[in-house]
Write an enzyme that holds these catalytic residues in place. Structure first.
Site, short mmCIF file in Angstrom:
data_model
loop_
_atom_site.label_atom_id
_atom_site.label_comp_id
_atom_site.label_asym_id
_atom_site.label_seq_id
_atom_site.Cartn_x
_atom_site.Cartn_y
_atom_site.Cartn_z
N GLU A 92 0.98 -1.26 0.19
CA GLU A 92 -0.36 -0.14 0.21
C GLU A 92 1.33 0.91 0.39
OE1 GLU A 92 -3.36 1.70 2.93
OE2 GLU A 92 -2.70 0.66 3.69
N LYS A 139 -9.54 2.52 -3.59
CA LYS A 139 -10.44 1.95 -2.19
C LYS A 139 -11.72 2.32 -1.95
CE LYS A 139 -9.11 1.22 1.86
NZ LYS A 139 -8.17 1.12 3.90
N CYS A 150 -5.76 -2.72 2.46
CA CYS A 150 -5.90 -2.98 3.75
C CYS A 150 -7.65 -3.68 4.33
CB CYS A 150 -5.61 -1.12 4.49
SG CYS A 150 -5.41 -1.15 6.10
#
Length: 505
Positions: A270, A331, A383
């Protein structure tokens, strides 16, 4: 069924706190999955005969025990990386934990309202209310889908239910087993041997059947392996967003990749490239020049530009494919206060925690396509997203591989990163697909379609993980239905235990 264990309110409160804390021990790194039914049994021991008006407080104590022991890792990001003094960090952590515990409080209050003073109805309803409370916690206000009891069974006997019913289905039977144990104990004390034996047998059937079910191949794996390498840079969180260290970070990842440019899939974690894609043209071009003809590098990178959906320029926390692949994914499930600040007009500037670097992201659109890597559909999750079971299962339908990247450096040497890895393992088990996990400082791992780790590297080391993975075709039952069968069963039980169906006695 009248017991005197609640005569001392301090004993009852302490037992509920302990019962909640025992659930933390079911998860990684402890893996004491058998404590799940024990916790449910202890909770029923205190609450089954309680007056309905006291159940809100009892549920809150259970939640407090669970989250104070299992989610207090939030303190590390607030205190060590949020530029927040220790007293304020403690206050924020306490508020966070106490707020999460309200979900259990509401579930127990609802349990009492539905079952009233009937112990029989309470026993039947207990697993149903528990699962509905978990589902609500994972949905309301973006959700906190963490510490579901079923997740512990990546290493437990009920794990075989995960591809069929998902984590909520596993949780349902863990709690139902605790309720059945209580019923067996009560009936044995009342010399009702035959009903006790029947209840025990019914409760144990899934525990013996699930390991056999886990051996079933719900998906078909390819025969040809895909070569894979991922880089764990172990970049200190203190310099992650410092422009003075930008070049050092990129050079580190390029150096780690030097011997692996020919791998089929190369993964950086990330925000491994800590500048927006519109400023990273030279870095991306250099990567493209170094990659082999059949190689794809997938990396986390912030994205900045105009969004037609938002009708403004915005930042996204993103992941993109470079080389013999294509696609960029934004995301969707953002972390409150970490990636966006609710009520930011009021909170920005109050304390350092509300001004963390890159805390102004916007969520990406729904129904994004998988990334392409050498002709393989790879569905990425960034995540926190991997914690959402139905979200992962739905988006995995048109993919052969799953991939998750993270930067768990925010949580240091706490339980958080280890719990995060176990959650990723449950998602692999639910979907029957390999899960590739790349992180900044661990735990970086390859997880197979059974939720087992085939390769991993230690935390807090700069290292490269290599291995082979296999793509999957087909879907598990859970991918087709999601959590709806379990949630529907819970609702049916609520209807079934109405007073006119099952009277108080």
């Amino acid at each position: 069924m009248n017991l005197n264990v609640t005569a001392n309110p301090w004993f009852g409160a302490a037992t509920l706190l302990v019962a909640g804390a025992l659930q933390t021990l079911t998860f990684s790194p402890f893996h004491l999955w058998w404590l799940g039914p024990v916790s449910a049994f202890l909770i029923l021991l205190i609450t089954l005969n309680q007056a309905s008006e006291k159940l809100f407080r009892s549920g809150w104590l259970v939640g407090l025990g669970l989250f104070a022991s299992g989610a207090s890792w939030i303190y590390v990001s607030i205190s060590e990386h949020g530029n927040t003094s220790i007293p304020i960090a403690i206050v924020l952590m306490v508020l966070f934990v106490a707020g999460l515990a309200l979900f259990h409080a509401l579930a127990f209050w609802f349990w009492g309202k539905l079952a009233k003073q009937s112990q029989i109805r309470r026993l039947i309803l207990f697993p149903a209310i528990w699962v509905l409370g978990d589902w609500l916690r994972g949905w309301l206000l973006t959700g906190f889908p963490w510490l579901y009891l079923g997740t512990a069974h990546t290493d437990g006997p009920l794990g075989g239910l995960a591809p069929v019913l998902g984590v909520h289905g596993v949780t349902f039977w863990v709690v139902a087993t605790g309720a059945a144990a209580y019923a067996v104990w009560w009936m044995s004390r009342a010399s009702r041997t035959k009903p006790a034996i029947a209840t025990l047998i019914l409760a144990l059937i899934p525990w013996f059947a699930a390991p056999a079910v886990k051996q079933a191949d719900w998906t078909e794996l390819s025969k040809d392996p895909v070569t894979f390498a991922t880089m764990q840079g172990n970049i200190p969180q203190q310099i992650k967003w410092d422009p003075d260290f930008l070049r050092d970070q990129i050079v580190a990842y390029l150096g780690m990749t030097e011997e692996h440019w020919q791998k089929d899939i190369i993964l950086w974690p990330e925000t491994a490239i800590p500048i927006p894609q519109d400023q990273a043209g030279q870095i991306i071009a250099h990567i493209q020049d170094r990659l082999g003809d059949q190689s794809t590098l997938i990396t986390g990178i912030p994205w900045y530009g105009y969004s037609e959906r938002i009708e403004d320029n915005t930042f996204h926390n993103s992941i993109m494919a470079i080389g013999n692949g294509s696609g960029i994914y934004h995301k969707q499930k953002l972390v409150p206060f970490g990636e966006y600040v609710p009520l930011q007009g009021l909170l920005r500037g109050l304390i350092g925690f509300f001004d963390l670097p890159m805390s102004s992201f916007s969520p990406g659109p729904d129904n994004q396509s998988p990334l392409q890597a050498n002709g393989i559909n790879v569905m990425p999750y960034i995540c926190y997203e991997v914690a959402y079971p139905d979200f992962v299962a739905f988006n995995a339908r048109h993919s052969g591989l799953l991939l998750t990247i993270s930067n768990d450096g925010w949580f240091g040497d706490s339980l958080g990163p280890l719990q995060h890895l176990q959650i990723a393992r449950m998602r692999a088990l639910e979907t029957g697909r390999y899960m590739l996990r790349g992180t900044n400082n661990g735990v970086t791992a390859i997880i197979n379609e059974k939720g087992d780790i085939t390769e991993r590297i230690p935390q807090f080391q700069r290292a490269v993980l290599t291995g082979e993975v296999f793509t999957a075709k087909g879907s598990t039952p859970y991918m087709q239905t999601g959590s709806w069968p379990v949630l529907t069963l819970a609702l049916i039980l609520i209807v079934f235990v109405r007073e006119r169906v099952i009277p108080k006695n």
